[in-house]
Design an enzyme around this catalytic site. Structure first.
Site, PDB file in Angstrom:
ATOM      1  N   HIS A  39      87.124 -79.774 117.745  1.00 56.18           N
ATOM      2  CA  HIS A  39      86.173 -78.687 118.007  1.00 56.18           C
ATOM      3  C   HIS A  39      84.742 -79.189 117.767  1.00 56.18           C
ATOM      4  CE1 HIS A  39      84.850 -74.289 117.373  1.00 56.18           C
ATOM      5  NE2 HIS A  39      83.817 -75.012 116.948  1.00 56.18           N
TER       6      HIS A  39
ATOM      7  N   CYS B 123      83.734 -70.089 115.517  1.00 59.52           N
ATOM      8  CA  CYS B 123      82.610 -71.033 115.536  1.00 59.52           C
ATOM      9  C   CYS B 123      81.418 -70.362 114.884  1.00 59.52           C
ATOM     10  CB  CYS B 123      82.282 -71.406 116.977  1.00 59.52           C
ATOM     11  SG  CYS B 123      80.929 -72.577 117.137  1.00 59.52           S
TER      12      CYS B 123
HETATM   13 NI    NI Z   1      81.813 -74.572 116.467  1.00 60.30          NI
END
Ligand code: NI
Length: 173
Positions: free
Chosen positions: A137, A95
């Site tokens: 996500h 991320c």
């Molecule tokens: Ni992310």
């Protein structure tokens, strides 16, 4: 077009449920352009508005992996899952708000999503493979959920402490 600073976990804005977009205005178009530029620059394959501190239900993604294939920048406004497969897939996720940390997360292998595009039209598409993982996500980001929330508490705390240290070092630099 402006590159926007990406928030690093932990940050309360990354834990907040983002608000639906009422109307696709030119301002939303400019925000989406900034988000795509910021994502490609990072580089990353997905970016959600809360990651640049904008608490609106928008994310961008481009999961084209082949170097000679044309880019496929996508902007999803007010996305929702309309179907998810029983079959799951496990990917090592990362991320942009949790730099250089990766962990395996299992999610439905395929999902259908419905969203509003930049012309204000409703779109629906089924995603598979990396696109499915990325879309889920990013949708999680709009609900204040990070991929580390799928991990056990010890692993999550370890990563969170690393990020706190990284932020302290950045603040000092
Ligand atoms: Ni992310």
């Amino acid at each position: 077009m402006t590159l926007r600073p990406i928030l690093i976990h932990p940050d309360p804005r990354l834990k907040t449920v983002a608000k639906p977009v009422d109307r696709v205005t030119p301002e939303i178009g400019r925000l989406a352009e900034d988000m795509l530029a910021t994502m490609y620059d990072a580089p990353g394959i997905g970016l959600a508005a809360p990651q640049i501190g904008v608490l609106s239900r928008i994310f961008v993604m481009d999961c084209v992996k082949e170097e000679d294939a044309p880019a496929r920048p996508m902007v999803l406004i007010n996305p929702e899952v309309t179907w998810a497969s029983d079959e799951t897939a496990t990917y090592e996720e990362g991320c942009l708000s949790i730099p250089e940390q990766y962990a395996e997360v299992s999610r439905p292998a395929s999902v259908r999503m419905r969203w509003t595009d930049l012309d204000g039209a409703t779109r629906e598409e089924e995603f598979g493979g990396l696109w499915a993982t990325c879309a889920q996500h990013e949708l999680d980001h709009l609900n204040g959920r990070l991929f580390i929330d799928y991990l056990g508490p010890i692993k999550r705390q370890l990563i969170t402490r690393k990020m706190q240290k990284l932020k302290r070092e950045k603040a000092r630099a």
